[in-house]
Design a protein around this motif. Structure first.
Motif, PDB file in Angstrom:
ATOM      1  N   VAL A  34       0.834  -1.201   0.000  1.00 53.11           N
ATOM      2  CA  VAL A  34       0.000   0.000   0.000  1.00 53.11           C
ATOM      3  C   VAL A  34       0.873   1.257   0.000  1.00 53.11           C
ATOM      4  CG1 VAL A  34      -1.791  -1.205   1.290  1.00 53.11           C
ATOM      5  CG2 VAL A  34      -0.166   0.202   2.510  1.00 53.11           C
ATOM      6  N   TYR A  35       0.220   2.361  -0.306  1.00 56.34           N
ATOM      7  CA  TYR A  35       0.838   3.674  -0.168  1.00 56.34           C
ATOM      8  C   TYR A  35      -0.036   4.481   0.772  1.00 56.34           C
ATOM      9  CZ  TYR A  35       2.825   8.209  -1.045  1.00 56.34           C
ATOM     10  OH  TYR A  35       3.426   9.427  -0.869  1.00 56.34           O
ATOM     11  N   ALA A  36       0.571   5.096   1.760  1.00 53.27           N
ATOM     12  CA  ALA A  36      -0.167   5.919   2.714  1.00 53.27           C
ATOM     13  C   ALA A  36       0.568   7.236   2.901  1.00 53.27           C
ATOM     14  CB  ALA A  36      -0.300   5.202   4.051  1.00 53.27           C
ATOM     15  N   ASP A  37      -0.163   8.332   2.756  1.00 47.63           N
ATOM     16  CA  ASP A  37       0.452   9.645   2.954  1.00 47.63           C
ATOM     17  C   ASP A  37       0.075  10.269   4.293  1.00 47.63           C
ATOM     18  OD1 ASP A  37      -2.175  10.125   2.347  1.00 47.63           O
ATOM     19  OD2 ASP A  37      -1.779  11.353   0.583  1.00 47.63           O
ATOM     20  N   ASP A  38      -0.684   9.547   5.107  1.00 48.76           N
ATOM     21  CA  ASP A  38      -1.121  10.023   6.416  1.00 48.76           C
ATOM     22  C   ASP A  38      -0.404   9.227   7.516  1.00 48.76           C
ATOM     23  OD1 ASP A  38      -2.453  11.010   8.602  1.00 48.76           O
ATOM     24  OD2 ASP A  38      -4.394  10.142   8.080  1.00 48.76           O
ATOM     25  N   PRO A  39       0.282   9.909   8.450  1.00 45.66           N
ATOM     26  CA  PRO A  39       0.989   9.190   9.517  1.00 45.66           C
ATOM     27  C   PRO A  39       0.067   8.362  10.424  1.00 45.66           C
ATOM     28  CG  PRO A  39       1.683  11.483   9.453  1.00 45.66           C
ATOM     29  CD  PRO A  39       0.538  11.347   8.499  1.00 45.66           C
ATOM     30  N   ASP A  40      -1.221   8.680  10.457  1.00 48.24           N
ATOM     31  CA  ASP A  40      -2.166   7.928  11.286  1.00 48.24           C
ATOM     32  C   ASP A  40      -2.704   6.683  10.588  1.00 48.24           C
ATOM     33  OD1 ASP A  40      -1.902   9.691  13.386  1.00 48.24           O
ATOM     34  OD2 ASP A  40      -3.533  10.985  12.668  1.00 48.24           O
ATOM     35  N   PHE A  41      -2.257   6.434   9.360  1.00 48.43           N
ATOM     36  CA  PHE A  41      -2.747   5.268   8.619  1.00 48.43           C
ATOM     37  C   PHE A  41      -2.480   3.966   9.368  1.00 48.43           C
ATOM     38  CE2 PHE A  41      -1.549   1.731   5.870  1.00 48.43           C
ATOM     39  CZ  PHE A  41      -2.779   1.446   5.313  1.00 48.43           C
ATOM     40  N   LYS A  42      -1.283   3.816   9.919  1.00 47.11           N
ATOM     41  CA  LYS A  42      -0.937   2.572  10.616  1.00 47.11           C
ATOM     42  C   LYS A  42      -1.885   2.307  11.785  1.00 47.11           C
ATOM     43  CE  LYS A  42       4.014   2.107   9.814  1.00 47.11           C
ATOM     44  NZ  LYS A  42       5.309   2.100  10.501  1.00 47.11           N
ATOM     45  N   TYR A  43      -2.214   3.342  12.513  1.00 46.48           N
ATOM     46  CA  TYR A  43      -3.122   3.175  13.646  1.00 46.48           C
ATOM     47  C   TYR A  43      -4.495   2.728  13.155  1.00 46.48           C
ATOM     48  CZ  TYR A  43      -6.202   4.231  17.509  1.00 46.48           C
ATOM     49  OH  TYR A  43      -7.153   4.133  18.482  1.00 46.48           O
ATOM     50  N   ARG A  44      -5.016   3.385  12.126  1.00 46.01           N
ATOM     51  CA  ARG A  44      -6.347   3.024  11.625  1.00 46.01           C
ATOM     52  C   ARG A  44      -6.350   1.619  11.030  1.00 46.01           C
ATOM     53  NH1 ARG A  44      -5.947   8.348   9.725  1.00 46.01           N
ATOM     54  NH2 ARG A  44      -5.575   7.567   7.619  1.00 46.01           N
ATOM     55  N   ALA A  45      -5.294   1.258  10.335  1.00 50.76           N
ATOM     56  CA  ALA A  45      -5.212  -0.089   9.758  1.00 50.76           C
ATOM     57  C   ALA A  45      -5.113  -1.135  10.871  1.00 50.76           C
ATOM     58  CB  ALA A  45      -4.025  -0.192   8.808  1.00 50.76           C
ATOM     59  N   SER A  46      -4.395  -0.821  11.924  1.00 51.04           N
ATOM     60  CA  SER A  46      -4.304  -1.745  13.065  1.00 51.04           C
ATOM     61  C   SER A  46      -5.669  -1.954  13.693  1.00 51.04           C
ATOM     62  CB  SER A  46      -3.342  -1.207  14.125  1.00 51.04           C
ATOM     63  OG  SER A  46      -2.046  -1.163  13.635  1.00 51.04           O
ATOM     64  N   GLN A  47      -6.443  -0.878  13.786  1.00 45.65           N
ATOM     65  CA  GLN A  47      -7.780  -0.979  14.353  1.00 45.65           C
ATOM     66  C   GLN A  47      -8.704  -1.825  13.475  1.00 45.65           C
ATOM     67  OE1 GLN A  47      -8.700   0.149  17.434  1.00 45.65           O
ATOM     68  NE2 GLN A  47      -6.507   0.491  17.566  1.00 45.65           N
ATOM     69  N   SER A  48      -8.414  -1.898  12.182  1.00 44.96           N
ATOM     70  CA  SER A  48      -9.261  -2.704  11.296  1.00 44.96           C
ATOM     71  C   SER A  48      -8.685  -4.100  11.044  1.00 44.96           C
ATOM     72  CB  SER A  48      -9.521  -1.973   9.985  1.00 44.96           C
ATOM     73  OG  SER A  48      -8.326  -1.684   9.318  1.00 44.96           O
ATOM     74  N   GLY A  49      -7.659  -4.495  11.804  1.00 39.35           N
ATOM     75  CA  GLY A  49      -7.209  -5.879  11.754  1.00 39.35           C
ATOM     76  C   GLY A  49      -5.794  -6.132  11.283  1.00 39.35           C
ATOM     77  N   ALA A  50      -5.054  -5.102  10.877  1.00 43.25           N
ATOM     78  CA  ALA A  50      -3.677  -5.318  10.426  1.00 43.25           C
ATOM     79  C   ALA A  50      -2.803  -5.724  11.609  1.00 43.25           C
ATOM     80  CB  ALA A  50      -3.125  -4.060   9.779  1.00 43.25           C
ATOM     81  N   LEU A  51      -1.941  -6.702  11.388  1.00 49.01           N
ATOM     82  CA  LEU A  51      -1.071  -7.197  12.452  1.00 49.01           C
ATOM     83  C   LEU A  51       0.292  -6.525  12.470  1.00 49.01           C
ATOM     84  CD1 LEU A  51      -1.744 -11.024  12.143  1.00 49.01           C
ATOM     85  CD2 LEU A  51      -2.763  -9.412  13.761  1.00 49.01           C
ATOM     86  N   TRP A  52       0.839  -6.253  11.265  1.00 48.47           N
ATOM     87  CA  TRP A  52       2.225  -5.807  11.188  1.00 48.47           C
ATOM     88  C   TRP A  52       2.418  -5.005   9.924  1.00 48.47           C
ATOM     89  CZ3 TRP A  52       6.953  -9.504  10.395  1.00 48.47           C
ATOM     90  CH2 TRP A  52       8.106  -8.896  10.857  1.00 48.47           C
TER      91      TRP A  52
END
Length: 117
Positions: free
Chosen positions: A88-106
């Protein structure tokens, strides 16, 4: 003749001691493995923004993973060899947090994960 009388040990204390000695025997190997894993994983750490691989739990379908990426505000760059890993490409530093909340592990660097066309 002189006989010395030995007091028998408590079997419970001997068992505790042997378990402790057994655990201490493995301690250097476990410590070495943990440090080695950390040293191998450190160069693969993903930046807060930019291109990265997002790893979801095993058996997550590619469609589900892509949907969760879009919900978190990321853009899918491409598939990988595994359905639960998405580049993926993410330009928002909060992307990792939101993705973690939706089930991303690492999150890891995307090097070598893109599928061949």
């Amino acid at each position: 003749m002189c006989f010395s009388y030995l007091v028998p040990e408590n079997p419970a204390s001997r068992t505790k001691t042997s378990h402790l000695k057994n655990a201490l025997t493995w301690l250097p190997a476990v410590a070495f493995a943990l440090v080695g894993a950390g040293l191998l994983a450190a160069p693969q750490a993903a930046a807060d923004t930019g291109e990265m691989a997002v790893i979801f739990p095993p058996f997550t379908s590619e469609a589900t993973a892509w949907e969760r990426i879009h919900e978190a505000g990321g853009f899918v760059v491409g598939p990988t060899r595994f359905s639960n890993i998405v580049v993926v490409y993410a330009d928002d530093p909060d992307f990792k947090y939101r993705a973690s909340q939706s089930g991303a592990l690492w999150f890891t660097a995307a090097t070598g994960l893109c599928a061949e066309a």
